[in-house]
Design a protein around this motif. Sequence first.
Motif, mmCIF file in Angstrom:
data_model
loop_
_atom_site.group_PDB
_atom_site.id
_atom_site.type_symbol
_atom_site.label_atom_id
_atom_site.label_comp_id
_atom_site.label_asym_id
_atom_site.label_seq_id
_atom_site.Cartn_x
_atom_site.Cartn_y
_atom_site.Cartn_z
ATOM 1 N N PHE A 32 -7.967 -16.409 27.208
ATOM 2 C CA PHE A 32 -6.721 -15.732 27.544
ATOM 3 C C PHE A 32 -6.871 -14.224 27.461
ATOM 4 C CE2 PHE A 32 -2.485 -14.113 26.227
ATOM 5 C CZ PHE A 32 -1.707 -14.601 27.255
ATOM 6 N N LEU A 48 -4.972 -20.602 36.531
ATOM 7 C CA LEU A 48 -3.837 -19.876 37.116
ATOM 8 C C LEU A 48 -4.333 -18.814 38.093
ATOM 9 C CD1 LEU A 48 -1.458 -19.257 34.040
ATOM 10 C CD2 LEU A 48 -1.808 -21.343 35.359
ATOM 11 N N LEU A 52 -3.290 -25.781 41.912
ATOM 12 C CA LEU A 52 -3.709 -26.212 40.574
ATOM 13 C C LEU A 52 -4.223 -27.652 40.629
ATOM 14 C CD1 LEU A 52 -0.979 -24.681 38.238
ATOM 15 C CD2 LEU A 52 -3.427 -24.223 38.148
ATOM 16 N N ILE A 99 -6.036 -27.371 32.267
ATOM 17 C CA ILE A 99 -5.834 -26.025 32.799
ATOM 18 C C ILE A 99 -5.700 -24.946 31.732
ATOM 19 C CG2 ILE A 99 -4.800 -26.841 34.945
ATOM 20 C CD1 ILE A 99 -2.069 -25.953 33.846
ATOM 21 N N GLY A 100 -6.148 -23.774 32.099
ATOM 22 C CA GLY A 100 -6.032 -22.574 31.277
ATOM 23 C C GLY A 100 -5.823 -21.385 32.206
ATOM 24 N N VAL A 101 -5.961 -20.190 31.664
ATOM 25 C CA VAL A 101 -5.626 -18.996 32.438
ATOM 26 C C VAL A 101 -6.500 -18.853 33.687
ATOM 27 C CG1 VAL A 101 -7.097 -17.442 31.078
ATOM 28 C CG2 VAL A 101 -5.109 -16.526 32.261
ATOM 29 N N ASN A 124 -10.445 -16.271 22.633
ATOM 30 C CA ASN A 124 -9.797 -17.182 23.568
ATOM 31 C C ASN A 124 -9.852 -16.545 24.965
ATOM 32 O OD1 ASN A 124 -7.574 -18.523 25.077
ATOM 33 N ND2 ASN A 124 -7.135 -19.469 23.101
ATOM 34 N N ARG A 140 -3.053 -31.464 32.188
ATOM 35 C CA ARG A 140 -2.856 -31.215 30.759
ATOM 36 C C ARG A 140 -3.410 -29.826 30.408
ATOM 37 N NH1 ARG A 140 -0.401 -34.875 31.981
ATOM 38 N NH2 ARG A 140 -0.316 -36.993 31.151
ATOM 39 N N TYR A 141 -3.117 -29.348 29.186
ATOM 40 C CA TYR A 141 -3.678 -28.071 28.720
ATOM 41 C C TYR A 141 -5.163 -28.231 28.433
ATOM 42 C CZ TYR A 141 1.291 -27.290 27.738
ATOM 43 O OH TYR A 141 2.658 -27.192 27.833
ATOM 44 N N ASN A 142 -5.927 -27.168 28.624
ATOM 45 C CA ASN A 142 -7.335 -27.255 28.214
ATOM 46 C C ASN A 142 -7.478 -26.876 26.732
ATOM 47 O OD1 ASN A 142 -7.442 -24.471 27.954
ATOM 48 N ND2 ASN A 142 -8.705 -24.132 29.757
ATOM 49 N N GLU A 153 -8.327 -24.365 25.180
ATOM 50 C CA GLU A 153 -7.937 -23.021 24.743
ATOM 51 C C GLU A 153 -6.431 -22.788 24.794
ATOM 52 O OE1 GLU A 153 -11.501 -20.127 25.278
ATOM 53 O OE2 GLU A 153 -10.914 -20.813 27.262
ATOM 54 N N SER A 154 -5.712 -23.670 25.468
ATOM 55 C CA SER A 154 -4.254 -23.517 25.526
ATOM 56 C C SER A 154 -3.539 -24.674 24.824
ATOM 57 C CB SER A 154 -3.792 -23.407 26.983
ATOM 58 O OG SER A 154 -4.169 -24.543 27.718
ATOM 59 N N ASP A 155 -4.298 -25.528 24.190
ATOM 60 C CA ASP A 155 -3.747 -26.681 23.475
ATOM 61 C C ASP A 155 -3.627 -26.337 21.989
ATOM 62 O OD1 ASP A 155 -3.675 -29.983 24.017
ATOM 63 O OD2 ASP A 155 -4.045 -29.367 21.946
#
Lengths: 459, 459, 459
Positions: free
Chosen positions: C65, C136, C113, C131-133, C63, C39-41, C43-45
């Motif tokens: 990012f 990646l 991942l 997950i977030g940047v 963020n 799922r998104y963490n 900061e990316s949700d």
Amino acid sequence: LTDQDVCDRLKNTNVRWRLPAVCFVWQLSMIILFGVFVRYNEESDTHWVDYRKGNNITSDIENDFYFRYPSFQDVHVMIFVGFGFLMTFLKRYSFGAVGFNFLIAAFGIQWALLMQGWFHSLDYTDGKIKIGVENLINADFCVAGCLIAYGAVLGKVSPVQLLVMTLFGITLFAVEEYIILNVLHAKDAGGSMVIHTFGAYYGLSISWVLYRPNLDKSKHLNGSVYHSDVFAMIGTLFLWMFWPSFNSAIADHGDGQHRAAINTYLALASTVLTTVAISSLFEKTGKLDMVHIQNSTLAGGVAVGTAAEFMLSPYGSLIVGFFCGIISTMGYIHFSPFLEEKLKIQDTCGIHNLHAMPGVIGGIVGAIAATAATNTVYGDLGLENTFDFTGPFAKRVPTIQGGYQAAGLCVALCFAIGGGIFVGLVLKLPIWGDPADENCFDDEIYWEVRQFLLTFAGN
Amino acid sequence: LTDQDVCDRLKNTNVRWRLPAVCFVWQLSMIILFGVFVRYNEESDTHWVDYRKGNNITSDIENDFYFRYPSFQDVHVMIFVGFGFLMTFLKRYSFGAVGFNFLIAAFGIQWALLMQGWFHSLDYTDGKIKIGVENLINADFCVAGCLIAYGAVLGKVSPVQLLVMTLFGITLFAVEEYIILNVLHAKDAGGSMVIHTFGAYYGLSISWVLYRPNLDKSKHLNGSVYHSDVFAMIGTLFLWMFWPSFNSAIADHGDGQHRAAINTYLALASTVLTTVAISSLFEKTGKLDMVHIQNSTLAGGVAVGTAAEFMLSPYGSLIVGFFCGIISTMGYIHFSPFLEEKLKIQDTCGIHNLHAMPGVIGGIVGAIAATAATNTVYGDLGLENTFDFTGPFAKRVPTIQGGYQAAGLCVALCFAIGGGIFVGLVLKLPIWGDPADENCFDDEIYWEVRQFLLTFAGN
Amino acid sequence: LTDQDVCDRLKNTNVRWRLPAVCFVWQLSMIILFGVFVRYNEESDTHWVDYRKGNNITSDIENDFYFRYPSFQDVHVMIFVGFGFLMTFLKRYSFGAVGFNFLIAAFGIQWALLMQGWFHSLDYTDGKIKIGVENLINADFCVAGCLIAYGAVLGKVSPVQLLVMTLFGITLFAVEEYIILNVLHAKDAGGSMVIHTFGAYYGLSISWVLYRPNLDKSKHLNGSVYHSDVFAMIGTLFLWMFWPSFNSAIADHGDGQHRAAINTYLALASTVLTTVAISSLFEKTGKLDMVHIQNSTLAGGVAVGTAAEFMLSPYGSLIVGFFCGIISTMGYIHFSPFLEEKLKIQDTCGIHNLHAMPGVIGGIVGAIAATAATNTVYGDLGLENTFDFTGPFAKRVPTIQGGYQAAGLCVALCFAIGGGIFVGLVLKLPIWGDPADENCFDDEIYWEVRQFLLTFAGN
């Protein structure tokens, strides 16, 4: 002999006066129009220091430049190196691929700044278009549509025709974009509809009108050599790697950009595996075909464009990429021959497989994802932010939004096909210096080519 | 036979002891000098956490790293891939182009960190140079001057000569930069004067001193083949795309960087169209020449360097680009032959057309733009920020600033020509292993070349 | 005749069913596992807007990012263009180099991942990987290990074998990384141990098990041509230029990232000069060898990986680069032949010289630098931040840390060699479609190759 003579007379590829004239006059027009209309916006003007104070902005780092400039540069690379080198695969048309791509993109970004500016960035207090980094990104996006269209006619048109195609393409783009994003209030962060669907069907329609029944005469040049395929991989990879930036470049600050990058990264990874699978499955002895690797691996990025900013969820992105790799590669194997033989559409780069089909899929995925959006998944504020349910659209709900997304896809298709047919007819006029059927895919028509082979005495 | 024998004896291109010795000794010197002088600055030191607290900096994101690192990486690409690949156009000197470019840039950035550090980043409390990301950018900039100069002598000098040229070039650069930016307090964000004018005339002066009357002997290698021209386009495009980062990399935070990027983006777009126009106009049947597309399309970026940060306004940038595309391409067509035949300056890459003339234009544009600056356009604070009318320069006004800008251009020219002649004389000493006239533009002199052609049994 | 027939029967390189099957099944598994786990963490949700408010984060720019995305994109370029093009140097294996690199990296990042997610980003409240940047970037890092290993077996294995090698490689990587970074709490910002040492010895062990005594049969293809060497320089330069981003991508915000970039920039510059020196010194007449320039110039970036974030000081970085350039180039000249003849390890790209030795040096430099860390140099807070002496490790001191760093290096070596031998044995099974000895280094086995030479009638 006489046949070719006639042809040569009909097809005068000497663009000596036409190309310079168009470049000069159009560039002068740009200067005049920019002089009348274009100014810096509050974030790129020296008054930023006053603006900051007036708006309680604590740090220079909150200038939009720092949110978007890295993505802008990645998009810029996609436009000039990505598209340019992707098309260098032809054995003898690499100059035209990378050079004309350069020319039409350089003109297109200027015209796009104006056209998009009038629709989106016009300051009604003084009648000026105020530009900043987001405008530069959007101009690059706008040009992407025309470069996609170039892929369909690669090697078969003159640079003057390409410039005309770009002039009309940008104009049509700005209008359809305005209707889709502002009137319909559809979302399309990565431009599956606005850029890819539009650009691809625009190019295919033009190619349909310009159909050359005797294109077989230059068949021997319509293919690659070993090293031109390696050059094309430079284009492929820069497109593939920077696509997360493309889809996130104009997304919302913060989680919007973050999520768009993740979704795109995943969709593209998934596409690579299914592209390889299909390519190997349909070739004798399981060999891979460079055409598929160069193109179909990118389909996932196209298809995840509209929904990139949505809560598509990581596995959702993988699924989109999975199917696009299959469909796009199958397109190259089965659909492209059908398109050429039955529908009389000659598509040099196979943009139907890389941009058209994945673009339409992207529009549909976006519509479904919007329809399925819930407060539970997005949060109240998140839903409002993601879909901009504010102002006149404050009462819109996801299910309605889904309908408008679908409507947006239709608008893109209509503008592309209608506009493409019209522009195709314009380009049919015998005044643009396009090559004869036996001279297609040949750089020597429009470029000084000194020497082809690297040969040396004693080697 | 004897003639060539004599020549071979005179021109011993065996650099076996000389090249390793220079590399080792100079690298060891760098280590020692860095040990004595170079330390991290407060933003790259572990004490940053204390510094932040002491200076009420609320977030790590305000570390200068985040303002400049993306631009730095773009500049880095320009230096190594941009300059390196731009020069790969010669059919048989691609190794030397990209390889020696790599070597001299890697040495140059170290020496530049020291030279520029002594002038700009010396901490007088402890006598140390304190470096951060801005120093890295400036070192890359400094090296750019020497790589421009390399373009004039490409294929005609040995790697040892190139290293000597870089050593002196960086030294001269740091002094002229200090005089122009600090003593005269001229502005030159993108280095039209400091980098391009200096680098180009430095290289041209060296080439003038090293004039080879019999260079015709290697004429057959002084040209491109098809794929070497495509390689060169990689260089061209990365320079073109990342030039907005080059001109904005060390501009003021906020609007300064933002505006510099916009101005450069526009100037470059405009240049492409006029380059294509002139190239087509002056070739038989309107064909385009790759030499022009590879080089002249970049002239706008050079010429907008000094004024990039100013309120040049978008149409102003387009105008600068418009004229530079014309002048630069005309230079390749008409001026380069004149330069070689009459002035005895052999300029392999045509840096006179790409860097020298546009650089001087850039200096003049900067002087005019500074002179024309008003409080109305810039705002009071904006004017002060843009021209740094603070401290000892608090009372300077735009008209005076314009004069100092013009003076800066003269300083760049004097250092370049004077320094170039001196270094040229040093390089004339018969100890550096430079190639004979019949071996110029040939990688086989300095590189192990295994096989030229991609041939296979049965293919 | 019969000999070759037998060989062809044994070595059936038809991967028609095997390659598609592996790609499809594995990609489907990824989708299912991502559906269950990823799922998104925060900061990316879309809930970021709530999270911001809840945590008093004043601006979207904080963020993660915006701290890491520019570096992420640089790393992404290194993985796909850097590694891919570096391996295109073989005259007839450029498709396999860049294409298979693409395939295994695209699969690897997905599997990474998951594997890294289970170890590092598992949210125990709901059992999901968020997950977030940064994830990646770590996935790209993880894949780098497998791509390094690919260098050892380049041209000698089938794409199916490469996928198997990647599956196991990522799995082993995630475990050794967890042990080194979390259990031992060693620091390894740029992955000298975790990525380079592991990846290189993993690949060398596999190559040792897969030793081909008759590889000489395809000797004529195990070399470069002129333009394939230029292609390889694209890979070299993008790796070299973006290495500062690689080593700083997951370093601490602020000074950590800043310092890591500076250290890497300097180490790499220094390496170039000593590589050139040694290359020239050991070739007849002082000529340079492209193999060295393409590879050894990168050794400094490898070796400064572990200590990149430490207060290595600028001259310390130069010293590391200095010795690595020497050792790596000497490795190509003297050690590679020994490795092949005596130890029976065939190492196509010379990863022992580029990754293995510099990686081990990097681990040792890291251990020494950690041991030597003092409060005086780092500051109290700086020391705590840099080595994360918090939580269960609050009482650890630099000297102890140095020991754990050294232990980390041993763990990397054990996993690499043990894992490599096991995977090598798996790959020896006669079911993977690997090429016969006389067909190694030849794209025609796995790729549709249309035409090698750029030839034209009358040219």
